[in-house]
Design an enzyme around this catalytic site. Structure first.
Site, PDB file in Angstrom:
ATOM      1  N   ASP A   1       0.712  -1.195   0.110  1.00 43.30           N
ATOM      2  CA  ASP A   1      -0.030  -0.029   0.010  1.00 43.30           C
ATOM      3  C   ASP A   1       0.855   1.174  -0.092  1.00 43.30           C
ATOM      4  OD1 ASP A   1      -2.227   1.360   0.038  1.00 43.30           O
ATOM      5  OD2 ASP A   1      -2.526   1.308   2.261  1.00 43.30           O
TER       6      ASP A   1
ATOM      7  N   TRP B   1       2.899   7.893  -2.443  1.00 41.63           N
ATOM      8  CA  TRP B   1       4.398   8.247  -2.727  1.00 41.63           C
ATOM      9  C   TRP B   1       4.327   9.195  -3.962  1.00 41.63           C
ATOM     10  CZ3 TRP B   1       7.347   7.479  -6.966  1.00 41.63           C
ATOM     11  CH2 TRP B   1       8.817   7.587  -6.786  1.00 41.63           C
TER      12      TRP B   1
ATOM     13  N   HIS C   1       3.207   3.389  -8.936  1.00 41.83           N
ATOM     14  CA  HIS C   1       2.988   1.826  -9.296  1.00 41.83           C
ATOM     15  C   HIS C   1       4.105   1.381  -9.821  1.00 41.83           C
ATOM     16  CE1 HIS C   1      -1.233   2.015  -7.775  1.00 41.83           C
ATOM     17  NE2 HIS C   1      -1.640   2.968  -8.653  1.00 41.83           N
TER      18      HIS C   1
ATOM     19  N   GLU D   1     -11.844  -5.252  -4.943  1.00 42.35           N
ATOM     20  CA  GLU D   1     -12.265  -4.022  -5.050  1.00 42.35           C
ATOM     21  C   GLU D   1     -11.498  -3.027  -5.865  1.00 42.35           C
ATOM     22  OE1 GLU D   1     -13.576  -6.364  -1.555  1.00 42.35           O
ATOM     23  OE2 GLU D   1     -11.570  -5.882  -2.192  1.00 42.35           O
TER      24      GLU D   1
ATOM     25  N   ARG E   1     -11.441   1.448  -9.196  1.00 42.47           N
ATOM     26  CA  ARG E   1     -10.595   2.440  -9.238  1.00 42.47           C
ATOM     27  C   ARG E   1     -10.962   3.240 -10.537  1.00 42.47           C
ATOM     28  NH1 ARG E   1      -4.806   1.513  -6.325  1.00 42.47           N
ATOM     29  NH2 ARG E   1      -5.509   0.928  -4.477  1.00 42.47           N
TER      30      ARG E   1
ATOM     31  N   LEU F   1      12.151 -19.836  -3.483  1.00 41.67           N
ATOM     32  CA  LEU F   1      10.990 -19.304  -2.791  1.00 41.67           C
ATOM     33  C   LEU F   1       9.609 -19.485  -3.407  1.00 41.67           C
ATOM     34  CD1 LEU F   1      10.194 -16.915  -1.107  1.00 41.67           C
ATOM     35  CD2 LEU F   1      10.471 -15.434  -2.856  1.00 41.67           C
TER      36      LEU F   1
END
Length: 242
Positions: free
Chosen positions: A18, A23, A35, A65, A69, A129
């Site tokens: 977030d 930023w 982004h 959600e 946007r 990972l």
């Protein structure tokens, strides 16, 4: 903390990324710039996580959600996702990262679905990972889908209502092959889970950090893991520190 005094280690870390927009705003830039910078943080965290003992990393990339946007921002996010999957697939494969996705893939455009499928297949046998990316994901949606799946089993006679237990519900979730998160981090100072891994985080430790996602890096992750090590994880039992 264990009885031996050895700091606890979070093997599965989940992150709500977030703060990209804030930023960018703080620097007089369009939201998409935040982004784009956030993608750099994703790269940094994927690189740093294994060295910090993390075996599973789950990133909240796009929620159900987030479709609400502005269309221009959603389009920009989808464009960044395309670029990331195209440009990073081979690198993640070389780094032995195993990639998987959770969420409503069918809501993505066909070319993105194809890229998701390709990177999943490419990295399927990797042993490093385990990276899970949540796209068009919502915890309530996931639980609803699991409930429907179990209801169909009951209706078909495959099981009875009294057979339903936590293990059956867990097996019906998209994350059934993953361990539950040990640590959930949310960046940017917000203190909510935003419909993320609602079932899976029942006993996760939560850390809400002020760092905006584009500024999040391996050092911040290391600090979060160190703070996790100071927690006394009781899982409902009496504290080992008393």
């Amino acid at each position: 903390m264990t009885d031996t005094g050895t700091p606890a280690q979070p093997f599965h870390v989940a992150i709500i990324m977030d703060g990209n927009g804030r930023w960018a705003k703080a620097r007089g830039l369009p939201r998409v710039a935040g982004h784009k910078r956030g993608v750099e943080s994703v790269r940094k965290i994927i690189k740093a996580a294994p060295d910090l003992g993390v075996t599973h990393l789950t990133l909240y990339g796009f929620s159900t959600e987030n479709w609400r946007r502005p269309e221009q921002e959603v389009s920009a996010l989808m464009g960044l996702l395309r670029l990331y999957l195209r440009n990073e697939a081979q690198k993640m494969h070389r780094d032995n990262v195993r990639v998987s996705f959770i969420g409503q893939a069918e809501q993505m455009s066909q070319d993105i679905q194809d890229l998701m499928r390709d990177v999943t297949a490419l990295t399927a046998n990797n042993t490093g990972l385990n990276l899970t990316i949540a796209l068009s994901y919502g915890g309530r949606w996931e639980l609803t889908e699991a409930t429907r799946a179990i209801a169909r089993k009951v209706a078909s006679g495959e099981c009875q209502p009294d057979d339903i237990d936590e293990a059956m519900i867990n097996a019906s979730l998209m994350t059934h092959a993953l361990p539950d998160p040990d640590l959930l981090i949310r960046t940017s100072g917000e203190q909510r889970v935003s419909n993320f891994l609602l079932w899976q985080c029942a006993y996760a430790e939560f850390l809400f950090v002020d760092t905006l996602w584009p500024d999040f890096d391996g050092e911040v992750l290391a600090d979060c893991i160190a703070r996790f090590g100071l927690r006394d994880r009781r899982f409902g039992a009496v504290s080992s520190l008393v």
